[in-house]
Design a protein around this motif. Sequence first.
Motif, PDB file in Angstrom:
ATOM      1  N   SER B 185       0.837  -1.206   0.000  1.00 25.01           N
ATOM      2  CA  SER B 185       0.000   0.000   0.000  1.00 25.01           C
ATOM      3  C   SER B 185       0.869   1.252   0.000  1.00 25.01           C
ATOM      4  CB  SER B 185      -0.875   0.002   1.258  1.00 25.01           C
ATOM      5  OG  SER B 185      -0.050   0.130   2.412  1.00 25.01           O
ATOM      6  N   ASN B 186       0.252   2.409  -0.235  1.00 24.95           N
ATOM      7  CA  ASN B 186       0.987   3.672  -0.130  1.00 24.95           C
ATOM      8  C   ASN B 186       1.676   3.765   1.227  1.00 24.95           C
ATOM      9  OD1 ASN B 186       0.858   5.207  -2.528  1.00 24.95           O
ATOM     10  ND2 ASN B 186      -1.283   5.717  -2.161  1.00 24.95           N
ATOM     11  N   LEU B 187       0.921   3.436   2.290  1.00 25.95           N
ATOM     12  CA  LEU B 187       1.495   3.485   3.631  1.00 25.95           C
ATOM     13  C   LEU B 187       2.665   2.507   3.750  1.00 25.95           C
ATOM     14  CD1 LEU B 187      -0.611   3.508   6.905  1.00 25.95           C
ATOM     15  CD2 LEU B 187       1.585   2.378   6.759  1.00 25.95           C
ATOM     16  N   GLY B 188       2.466   1.303   3.192  1.00 26.70           N
ATOM     17  CA  GLY B 188       3.512   0.291   3.261  1.00 26.70           C
ATOM     18  C   GLY B 188       4.787   0.727   2.555  1.00 26.70           C
ATOM     19  N   GLN B 189       4.641   1.385   1.425  1.00 28.26           N
ATOM     20  CA  GLN B 189       5.818   1.863   0.689  1.00 28.26           C
ATOM     21  C   GLN B 189       6.551   2.937   1.492  1.00 28.26           C
ATOM     22  OE1 GLN B 189       5.022   2.692  -3.522  1.00 28.26           O
ATOM     23  NE2 GLN B 189       3.245   1.326  -3.436  1.00 28.26           N
ATOM     24  N   MET B 190       5.781   3.803   2.158  1.00 29.33           N
ATOM     25  CA  MET B 190       6.426   4.798   3.028  1.00 29.33           C
ATOM     26  C   MET B 190       7.210   4.102   4.146  1.00 29.33           C
ATOM     27  SD  MET B 190       3.375   7.622   3.435  1.00 29.33           S
ATOM     28  CE  MET B 190       2.556   8.247   1.948  1.00 29.33           C
ATOM     29  N   LEU B 191       6.581   3.072   4.718  1.00 31.05           N
ATOM     30  CA  LEU B 191       7.234   2.364   5.826  1.00 31.05           C
ATOM     31  C   LEU B 191       8.532   1.707   5.368  1.00 31.05           C
ATOM     32  CD1 LEU B 191       6.857   1.711   8.839  1.00 31.05           C
ATOM     33  CD2 LEU B 191       5.690  -0.394   8.157  1.00 31.05           C
ATOM     34  N   VAL B 192       8.529   1.146   4.156  1.00 34.64           N
ATOM     35  CA  VAL B 192       9.759   0.546   3.609  1.00 34.64           C
ATOM     36  C   VAL B 192      10.883   1.587   3.584  1.00 34.64           C
ATOM     37  CG1 VAL B 192      10.825  -0.347   1.487  1.00 34.64           C
ATOM     38  CG2 VAL B 192       8.616  -1.262   2.264  1.00 34.64           C
ATOM     39  N   LYS B 193      10.542   2.796   3.110  1.00 32.79           N
ATOM     40  CA  LYS B 193      11.573   3.846   2.999  1.00 32.79           C
ATOM     41  C   LYS B 193      12.023   4.333   4.373  1.00 32.79           C
ATOM     42  CE  LYS B 193       9.361   5.432  -1.280  1.00 32.79           C
ATOM     43  NZ  LYS B 193       8.524   6.541  -1.797  1.00 32.79           N
ATOM     44  N   VAL B 334       7.132  17.210   5.740  1.00 30.46           N
ATOM     45  CA  VAL B 334       7.400  18.347   4.847  1.00 30.46           C
ATOM     46  C   VAL B 334       8.745  18.158   4.141  1.00 30.46           C
ATOM     47  CG1 VAL B 334       7.780  20.845   4.738  1.00 30.46           C
ATOM     48  CG2 VAL B 334       5.993  19.911   6.236  1.00 30.46           C
ATOM     49  N   ASP B 335       9.748  17.746   4.907  1.00 29.45           N
ATOM     50  CA  ASP B 335      11.100  17.600   4.353  1.00 29.45           C
ATOM     51  C   ASP B 335      11.174  16.518   3.277  1.00 29.45           C
ATOM     52  OD1 ASP B 335      11.870  19.556   6.103  1.00 29.45           O
ATOM     53  OD2 ASP B 335      12.849  18.200   7.533  1.00 29.45           O
ATOM     54  N   GLU B 336      10.379  15.468   3.424  1.00 26.70           N
ATOM     55  CA  GLU B 336      10.502  14.313   2.528  1.00 26.70           C
ATOM     56  C   GLU B 336       9.215  14.059   1.751  1.00 26.70           C
ATOM     57  OE1 GLU B 336      12.093  11.024   4.873  1.00 26.70           O
ATOM     58  OE2 GLU B 336      13.361  12.390   6.023  1.00 26.70           O
ATOM     59  N   LEU B 337       8.501  15.159   1.454  1.00 29.95           N
ATOM     60  CA  LEU B 337       7.168  15.038   0.851  1.00 29.95           C
ATOM     61  C   LEU B 337       7.190  14.353  -0.514  1.00 29.95           C
ATOM     62  CD1 LEU B 337       4.242  15.768   1.438  1.00 29.95           C
ATOM     63  CD2 LEU B 337       4.611  17.974   0.331  1.00 29.95           C
ATOM     64  N   THR B 338       8.188  14.635  -1.317  1.00 32.67           N
ATOM     65  CA  THR B 338       8.192  14.077  -2.680  1.00 32.67           C
ATOM     66  C   THR B 338       9.107  12.859  -2.796  1.00 32.67           C
ATOM     67  OG1 THR B 338       9.957  15.584  -3.342  1.00 32.67           O
ATOM     68  CG2 THR B 338       7.689  16.329  -3.697  1.00 32.67           C
ATOM     69  N   THR B 339       9.652  12.420  -1.648  1.00 35.21           N
ATOM     70  CA  THR B 339      10.484  11.210  -1.684  1.00 35.21           C
ATOM     71  C   THR B 339       9.836  10.136  -0.809  1.00 35.21           C
ATOM     72  OG1 THR B 339      11.865  12.177   0.071  1.00 35.21           O
ATOM     73  CG2 THR B 339      12.615  12.468  -2.195  1.00 35.21           C
ATOM     74  N   THR B 340      10.199  10.102   0.478  1.00 33.76           N
ATOM     75  CA  THR B 340       9.655   9.089   1.395  1.00 33.76           C
ATOM     76  C   THR B 340       8.129   9.051   1.387  1.00 33.76           C
ATOM     77  OG1 THR B 340      11.542   9.577   2.844  1.00 33.76           O
ATOM     78  CG2 THR B 340       9.757   8.238   3.769  1.00 33.76           C
ATOM     79  N   PHE B 341       7.524  10.243   1.394  1.00 34.65           N
ATOM     80  CA  PHE B 341       6.083  10.301   1.623  1.00 34.65           C
ATOM     81  C   PHE B 341       5.285  10.591   0.348  1.00 34.65           C
ATOM     82  CE2 PHE B 341       8.176  11.403   5.677  1.00 34.65           C
ATOM     83  CZ  PHE B 341       7.783  10.266   6.377  1.00 34.65           C
ATOM     84  N   LYS B 342       5.888  10.307  -0.783  1.00 37.03           N
ATOM     85  CA  LYS B 342       5.201  10.455  -2.070  1.00 37.03           C
ATOM     86  C   LYS B 342       4.066   9.430  -2.153  1.00 37.03           C
ATOM     87  CE  LYS B 342       5.194  11.527  -6.667  1.00 37.03           C
ATOM     88  NZ  LYS B 342       5.036  12.922  -7.161  1.00 37.03           N
ATOM     89  N   SER B 343       2.850   9.899  -2.413  1.00 37.47           N
ATOM     90  CA  SER B 343       1.719   8.992  -2.625  1.00 37.47           C
ATOM     91  C   SER B 343       1.479   8.806  -4.114  1.00 37.47           C
ATOM     92  CB  SER B 343       0.457   9.556  -1.968  1.00 37.47           C
ATOM     93  OG  SER B 343       0.514   9.430  -0.574  1.00 37.47           O
ATOM     94  N   HIS B 344       0.917   7.671  -4.461  1.00 36.82           N
ATOM     95  CA  HIS B 344       0.601   7.377  -5.852  1.00 36.82           C
ATOM     96  C   HIS B 344      -0.904   7.193  -5.995  1.00 36.82           C
ATOM     97  CE1 HIS B 344       4.875   6.830  -6.670  1.00 36.82           C
ATOM     98  NE2 HIS B 344       4.915   6.287  -5.468  1.00 36.82           N
ATOM     99  N   TYR B 345      -1.482   7.859  -6.973  1.00 37.83           N
ATOM    100  CA  TYR B 345      -2.922   7.783  -7.196  1.00 37.83           C
ATOM    101  C   TYR B 345      -3.183   7.174  -8.558  1.00 37.83           C
ATOM    102  CZ  TYR B 345      -2.713  10.916  -3.269  1.00 37.83           C
ATOM    103  OH  TYR B 345      -2.434  11.441  -2.048  1.00 37.83           O
ATOM    104  N   SER B 346      -4.090   6.206  -8.583  1.00 37.68           N
ATOM    105  CA  SER B 346      -4.408   5.556  -9.856  1.00 37.68           C
ATOM    106  C   SER B 346      -5.518   6.299 -10.585  1.00 37.68           C
ATOM    107  CB  SER B 346      -4.818   4.108  -9.613  1.00 37.68           C
ATOM    108  OG  SER B 346      -5.925   4.059  -8.728  1.00 37.68           O
ATOM    109  N   HIS B 347      -6.360   7.031  -9.849  1.00 35.67           N
ATOM    110  CA  HIS B 347      -7.510   7.692 -10.467  1.00 35.67           C
ATOM    111  C   HIS B 347      -7.701   9.098  -9.894  1.00 35.67           C
ATOM    112  CE1 HIS B 347      -8.326   3.386 -11.002  1.00 35.67           C
ATOM    113  NE2 HIS B 347      -9.114   3.699 -12.010  1.00 35.67           N
ATOM    114  N   ASP B 348      -7.910  10.060 -10.772  1.00 33.86           N
ATOM    115  CA  ASP B 348      -8.322  11.412 -10.383  1.00 33.86           C
ATOM    116  C   ASP B 348      -9.812  11.549 -10.692  1.00 33.86           C
ATOM    117  OD1 ASP B 348      -5.707  12.004  -9.833  1.00 33.86           O
ATOM    118  OD2 ASP B 348      -5.717  13.897 -10.937  1.00 33.86           O
ATOM    119  N   ILE B 349     -10.588  11.993  -9.716  1.00 31.68           N
ATOM    120  CA  ILE B 349     -12.027  12.177  -9.967  1.00 31.68           C
ATOM    121  C   ILE B 349     -12.465  13.538  -9.423  1.00 31.68           C
ATOM    122  CG2 ILE B 349     -12.622   9.713  -9.995  1.00 31.68           C
ATOM    123  CD1 ILE B 349     -13.510   9.973  -7.084  1.00 31.68           C
ATOM    124  N   SER B 350     -13.612  14.010  -9.941  1.00 29.87           N
ATOM    125  CA  SER B 350     -14.168  15.266  -9.422  1.00 29.87           C
ATOM    126  C   SER B 350     -14.994  14.950  -8.174  1.00 29.87           C
ATOM    127  CB  SER B 350     -15.053  15.925 -10.479  1.00 29.87           C
ATOM    128  OG  SER B 350     -16.263  15.185 -10.613  1.00 29.87           O
TER     129      SER B 350
END
Lengths: 378, 378
Positions: B185-193, B334-350
């Motif tokens: 999961s997104n959370l799991g990937q953060m935990l790995v890093k 804040v420091d690691e927003l685009t690295t460690t804590f980068k989330s991935h989204y499969s769908h953008d919706i309104s």
Amino acid sequence: MTDLPDTNLVMLTLVKPEGELEVFFERRPMPTPKPHEVLVKVHATPINPSDLGLLFGGADMSTARASTRDGLPVITADVPPPGMRAMSGRIGEALPIGNEGSGVVVAAGDSPEAQALLGKTVAMLGGEIYAEYRCLPVGMCLPLPDGTDPADGASCFVNPLTSQAFVETMRMEGHSAIVHTAAASNLGQMLVKICAADGVPLVNIVRSEAQVKLLKDLGAEHIVNSSDDDFQDKLIAAIVETGATLGFDAIGGGKLAGQMLAAMEVAAVKRMATYSRYGSDTFKQVYIYGALDLGPTILNRSFGLTWSLSGFLLTPFLQKAGAEVVGRLRQRVVDELTTTFKSHYSHDISLTEALDLEVAHAYNAKRTGEKYLIRPNG
Amino acid sequence: MTDLPDTNLVMLTLVKPEGELEVFFERRPMPTPKPHEVLVKVHATPINPSDLGLLFGGADMSTARASTRDGLPVITADVPPPGMRAMSGRIGEALPIGNEGSGVVVAAGDSPEAQALLGKTVAMLGGEIYAEYRCLPVGMCLPLPDGTDPADGASCFVNPLTSQAFVETMRMEGHSAIVHTAAASNLGQMLVKICAADGVPLVNIVRSEAQVKLLKDLGAEHIVNSSDDDFQDKLIAAIVETGATLGFDAIGGGKLAGQMLAAMEVAAVKRMATYSRYGSDTFKQVYIYGALDLGPTILNRSFGLTWSLSGFLLTPFLQKAGAEVVGRLRQRVVDELTTTFKSHYSHDISLTEALDLEVAHAYNAKRTGEKYLIRPNG
């Protein structure tokens, strides 16, 4: 010392690598006490559920068969693979059994502490008590008043200390009332008396009307019968009334532990001013301390995220509580041995009868209200 | 301020006493910030499992039907009796939704702290974010560096703080390694890093080969696939190697939490010198922090009596950890927003697409690798 036999009959339980459990007797040389030890002639020792865990462990007792060796009974049973995995640490090692008991000191080591116990009736803790004699350090003995009936002294430790440990845990962890399952057991009856004396609200869960009556006669205030159709509603009502957020469960398997948490949560939500999707923020704790039902524990998680389900074991609790607390609990056992901590036994059996297959099936059924006392010396 | 519309579109979820759940939109007057508040135009807000718990709660989504009101979509579904009991505290109350998100401050109260945020991109925590605008106290905003992509700022709190909370909990409770489920999961990937950076051994449990590959590519060392036939053996081997005695389980239902405790126990028994009928004295803790499987938790208690299974919730953890720790965790986000804590989204919706029935069924399926991001302002 001249009247002591040369050998001591000891019960042993052995898991064999080929997937078989064997429970049998061995005649061992009579031990001689070291300076700080005493030799106790065992008069009475109970069969507790915790003893059965070691005695028959993960064996499939429906396969149990009887035989004899040197004129003494032997019980053999198959152990399915999950049982072998669970008992992997004890394969090939014949283990003695019997957590606690009482008897008379018939020989003592040279130390003054040991000599002081000579001729005294003592309660013992420490395994290997399903035997005619037990040699053990003075510190594992609790001297009992002269004239104590061995049956009254047989169960001085496991149930009396565990029931007191529940109330101590309640205080240490900041709860104010307790829910208890299998509440008509010897331990449950002790807990009813302790809680009444100490002013601790107690919700007793039993599973028959006969057990409801038994606890009512003891003066228990909150009793709910899990066989009733409206059990969960009545449990909730009792928990609302008492404010219990701590439970002790002797059963382990099935849905009961989860039902306790769910009832505590409903009671906690009733006290909340605003809705939270995560449930109440009231911490709810249930301890599993027994396994009357060996089946899986099934939790229907309808109790938010502020909860804990844990194992409870007496020895680590006592270590954590410290010497002063343990001393206080032990003293209360001696002081209230024939009142609060009186045990009731439905059957008296001899040491060899304990390995009669029919008798073994009967006590292994762990029926509430049935409790077996072994009298190794008649 | 003149370019602000008069009304604000807000999503609401309502449980009706007759056993029906309704999720719908309401046009509310545009709020005016009080001195210590800011008004944020919401640019991105994720659909987390914790949002779904409030959104559809105990409703039976197989009964869900679509309609419209004032030209806006409405989803209605039946709520079976257990769901009604679990949600009894919210019946009749239309609740706003959306735990976190990001946006731009378009109006601010009179206080200097609020004024300082005007025009800034901020991350927000605090519900009610499935809306076009959200008015909230300055303290519930985390200012992000200029030029931050709203998608990167949308999930600053729940997953980044929860994954860090796992490692903090490990240190606070004296463990030295972690087992994690739904680890892709997104959370799991953060935990790995986080664990790689902090030198914390981590056992990742996933359920497909694709997820094994995903985590391998991230550099994860210990990955076990619960779909493999020899899963339990591999889990034991990984726990023996890492010494993990702490687990975090996002799944909740089924046997996995118990399998984690059982594997920890086997590893602990391997380290023991002598057999104990009560199992090891190594304390084993598993926290359930999610409910990807709403079914019952099934524990085959083959792990002794020195264990605990508990619920885990971020907010109480942060309260217990204290302001200093929380400040440190937020700063790392804040420091690691685009690295460690980068989330991935499969769908953008309104915002309105979020109540399209087909879309709702898709995100409510909570498939690993699928994550929805709502963009209320295009």
